[in-house]
Design a protein around this motif. Structure first.
Motif, mmCIF file in Angstrom:
data_model
loop_
_atom_site.group_PDB
_atom_site.id
_atom_site.type_symbol
_atom_site.label_atom_id
_atom_site.label_comp_id
_atom_site.label_asym_id
_atom_site.label_seq_id
_atom_site.Cartn_x
_atom_site.Cartn_y
_atom_site.Cartn_z
ATOM 1 N N LEU A 1 -4.002 -73.884 7.879
ATOM 2 C CA LEU A 1 -3.846 -74.881 8.938
ATOM 3 C C LEU A 1 -5.012 -75.871 8.949
ATOM 4 N N LEU A 2 -6.208 -75.378 8.721
ATOM 5 C CA LEU A 2 -7.361 -76.277 8.654
ATOM 6 C C LEU A 2 -7.232 -77.226 7.463
ATOM 7 N N ASP A 3 -6.704 -76.724 6.353
ATOM 8 C CA ASP A 3 -6.464 -77.592 5.203
ATOM 9 C C ASP A 3 -5.429 -78.669 5.523
ATOM 10 N N LEU A 4 -4.454 -78.334 6.372
ATOM 11 C CA LEU A 4 -3.431 -79.305 6.776
ATOM 12 C C LEU A 4 -4.007 -80.408 7.652
ATOM 13 N N GLY A 5 -5.115 -80.098 8.341
ATOM 14 C CA GLY A 5 -5.745 -81.108 9.181
ATOM 15 C C GLY A 5 -5.562 -80.917 10.665
ATOM 16 N N VAL A 6 -5.264 -79.689 11.111
ATOM 17 C CA VAL A 6 -5.151 -79.476 12.555
ATOM 18 C C VAL A 6 -6.505 -79.713 13.218
ATOM 19 N N ASP A 7 -6.451 -80.069 14.497
ATOM 20 C CA ASP A 7 -7.668 -80.404 15.241
ATOM 21 C C ASP A 7 -8.230 -79.235 16.024
ATOM 22 N N GLY A 8 -7.499 -78.138 16.078
ATOM 23 C CA GLY A 8 -7.977 -76.980 16.807
ATOM 24 C C GLY A 8 -7.094 -75.779 16.572
ATOM 25 N N ILE A 9 -7.696 -74.594 16.698
ATOM 26 C CA ILE A 9 -6.963 -73.335 16.563
ATOM 27 C C ILE A 9 -7.303 -72.458 17.754
ATOM 28 N N VAL A 10 -6.258 -71.899 18.365
ATOM 29 C CA VAL A 10 -6.407 -70.926 19.444
ATOM 30 C C VAL A 10 -6.233 -69.542 18.834
ATOM 31 N N THR A 11 -7.162 -68.640 19.123
ATOM 32 C CA THR A 11 -7.127 -67.333 18.460
ATOM 33 C C THR A 11 -7.556 -66.193 19.369
ATOM 34 N N ASP A 12 -6.980 -65.015 19.118
ATOM 35 C CA ASP A 12 -7.466 -63.777 19.735
ATOM 36 C C ASP A 12 -8.657 -63.235 18.961
ATOM 37 N N ARG A 13 -8.769 -63.628 17.676
ATOM 38 C CA ARG A 13 -9.811 -63.110 16.806
ATOM 39 C C ARG A 13 -10.898 -64.173 16.638
ATOM 40 N N ALA A 14 -11.640 -64.346 17.707
ATOM 41 C CA ALA A 14 -12.720 -65.324 17.693
ATOM 42 C C ALA A 14 -13.726 -65.044 16.584
ATOM 43 N N ASP A 15 -13.922 -63.782 16.267
ATOM 44 C CA ASP A 15 -14.859 -63.422 15.203
ATOM 45 C C ASP A 15 -14.384 -63.921 13.840
ATOM 46 N N LEU A 16 -13.086 -63.762 13.566
ATOM 47 C CA LEU A 16 -12.553 -64.171 12.266
ATOM 48 C C LEU A 16 -12.490 -65.691 12.136
ATOM 49 N N LEU A 17 -12.107 -66.370 13.207
ATOM 50 C CA LEU A 17 -12.050 -67.828 13.138
ATOM 51 C C LEU A 17 -13.447 -68.415 12.934
ATOM 52 N N LYS A 18 -14.421 -67.850 13.604
ATOM 53 C CA LYS A 18 -15.797 -68.322 13.386
ATOM 54 C C LYS A 18 -16.202 -68.113 11.931
ATOM 55 N N MET A 19 -15.879 -66.974 11.361
ATOM 56 C CA MET A 19 -16.211 -66.695 9.967
ATOM 57 C C MET A 19 -15.577 -67.736 9.040
ATOM 58 N N VAL A 20 -14.290 -68.027 9.257
ATOM 59 C CA VAL A 20 -13.581 -68.990 8.419
ATOM 60 C C VAL A 20 -14.199 -70.379 8.547
ATOM 61 N N MET A 21 -14.512 -70.777 9.771
ATOM 62 C CA MET A 21 -15.060 -72.121 9.971
ATOM 63 C C MET A 21 -16.485 -72.239 9.447
ATOM 64 N N LEU A 22 -17.241 -71.154 9.529
ATOM 65 C CA LEU A 22 -18.584 -71.155 8.948
ATOM 66 C C LEU A 22 -18.524 -71.327 7.434
ATOM 67 N N GLU A 23 -17.620 -70.610 6.795
ATOM 68 C CA GLU A 23 -17.541 -70.681 5.330
ATOM 69 C C GLU A 23 -17.088 -72.064 4.859
ATOM 70 N N ARG A 24 -16.388 -72.798 5.731
ATOM 71 C CA ARG A 24 -15.912 -74.143 5.399
ATOM 72 C C ARG A 24 -16.898 -75.224 5.860
ATOM 73 N N GLY A 25 -17.979 -74.828 6.546
ATOM 74 C CA GLY A 25 -18.913 -75.795 7.073
ATOM 75 C C GLY A 25 -18.366 -76.577 8.241
ATOM 76 N N GLU A 26 -17.411 -75.976 8.988
ATOM 77 C CA GLU A 26 -16.748 -76.667 10.097
ATOM 78 C C GLU A 26 -17.085 -76.060 11.449
ATOM 79 N N TRP A 27 -17.959 -75.080 11.477
ATOM 80 C CA TRP A 27 -18.311 -74.454 12.759
ATOM 81 C C TRP A 27 -19.338 -75.309 13.487
ATOM 82 N N ALA A 28 -19.006 -75.621 14.736
ATOM 83 C CA ALA A 28 -19.924 -76.425 15.544
ATOM 84 C C ALA A 28 -20.052 -75.807 16.925
ATOM 85 N N GLY A 29 -20.146 -74.491 16.973
ATOM 86 C CA GLY A 29 -20.259 -73.804 18.262
ATOM 87 C C GLY A 29 -18.951 -73.784 19.000
ATOM 88 N N GLY A 30 -17.841 -73.707 18.285
ATOM 89 C CA GLY A 30 -16.556 -73.595 18.949
ATOM 90 C C GLY A 30 -15.868 -74.937 19.079
#
Length: 267
Positions: free
Chosen positions: A238-267
């Motif tokens: 979804l991030l590759d598609l260009g979505v502007d936000g993701i709602v998740t129950d797994r905040a830990d996993l989404l943070k991990m994914v966004m960190l690895e992509r250089g897209e984490w900005a504190g949520g």
């Protein structure tokens, strides 16, 4: 888009995707509890997704279901109980049901994506936003466009808002038939107070979130948030598609994914 909620003065869209913690973060199932919200904030999240309902005596609670039965050790319909009666309930047998006031004041720097779940919460949510001057911190959401708009009409200042089911359906259905210029004209009234489209990947047999859907939303000046995504591979897609936000129950996993992509900005 209402700029303060998205932290993008002068920009058309957020520079990075927004990460929204769905009812906080609690693998133990303590959803919409202060413990879950605190866990998300401690992970670095600045956007929390939550829900509100109102008790029989007019107190605004942070709670999803219409009854206490599923997630607490008590029973009963929220709208038929007093705040004192709900205060005796414990989420997962451990955590009290928070007041909206509790959440707003506990995390003054956090943005709140608030789903107004019933008509009795229209006035109480508007009053809560006014009481705390939280207009810049709140996005009002609801499956009902009428209920969402009823909240907006009671506010002294604009707030961010996401489309309800009817408007989302119009954007999806007409977007596949009309060019963007005509689509913008046809939907001008429906989108007059909408800043975000918050949608699942699919509605039944229909795939909603596609490259074309995101492109059309952006052309209409709207951001696209997708719920509720808990699989890292799907987050990446979804991030590759260009979505502007993701709602998740797994905040830990989404943070991990966004960190690895250089897209984490504190949520």
């Amino acid at each position: 888009m209402t700029e303060p909620f998205f932290d993008v003065p002068g920009a058309a869209r957020p520079p990075r995707p927004v990460a929204l913690a769905h009812r906080g973060f609690s693998p133990e199932g303590l959803e919409n509890s202060m413990a879950a919200f605190r866990a998300a904030v401690e992970l670095g999240y600045r956007y929390l997704e939550t829900d509100v309902r109102t008790t029989a005596d007019g107190v605004l609670l942070v709670f999803h279901d219409d009854t206490l039965d599923r997630v607490t050790d008590s029973r009963g319909r929220i709208s038929g109980l007093t705040a004192a009666e709900v205060a005796a309930a414990r989420i997962g047998g451990r955590e009290p049901v928070p007041l909206f006031d509790d959440l707003v004041t506990a995390f003054p720097d956090v943005r709140l994506n608030v789903d107004v779940k019933d008509w009795t919460s229209v006035k109480s949510l508007a009053a809560g936003i006014e009481r705390h001057g939280a207009h810049h911190r709140v996005l009002v959401a609801s499956f009902s466009d009428r209920r969402r708009r009823a909240v907006l009409k009671l506010l002294s200042r604009p707030v961010a808002s996401s489309a309800g089911m009817t408007t989302n359906t119009l954007v999806f259905a007409l977007g596949n038939l009309l060019p963007v210029r005509l689509l913008r004209s046809v939907l001008r009234r429906a989108l007059r107070d909408v800043h975000a489209l918050q949608v699942p990947v699919r509605y039944g047999p229909f795939r909603v979130v596609t490259h074309g859907y995101i492109r059309r939303a952006h052309a209409l000046g709207l951001v696209v948030h997708v719920w509720t995504i808990n699989d890292p591979a799907e987050m990446r897609r979804l991030l590759d598609l260009g979505v502007d936000g993701i709602v998740t129950d797994r905040a830990d996993l989404l943070k991990m994914v966004m960190l690895e992509r250089g897209e984490w900005a504190g949520g």
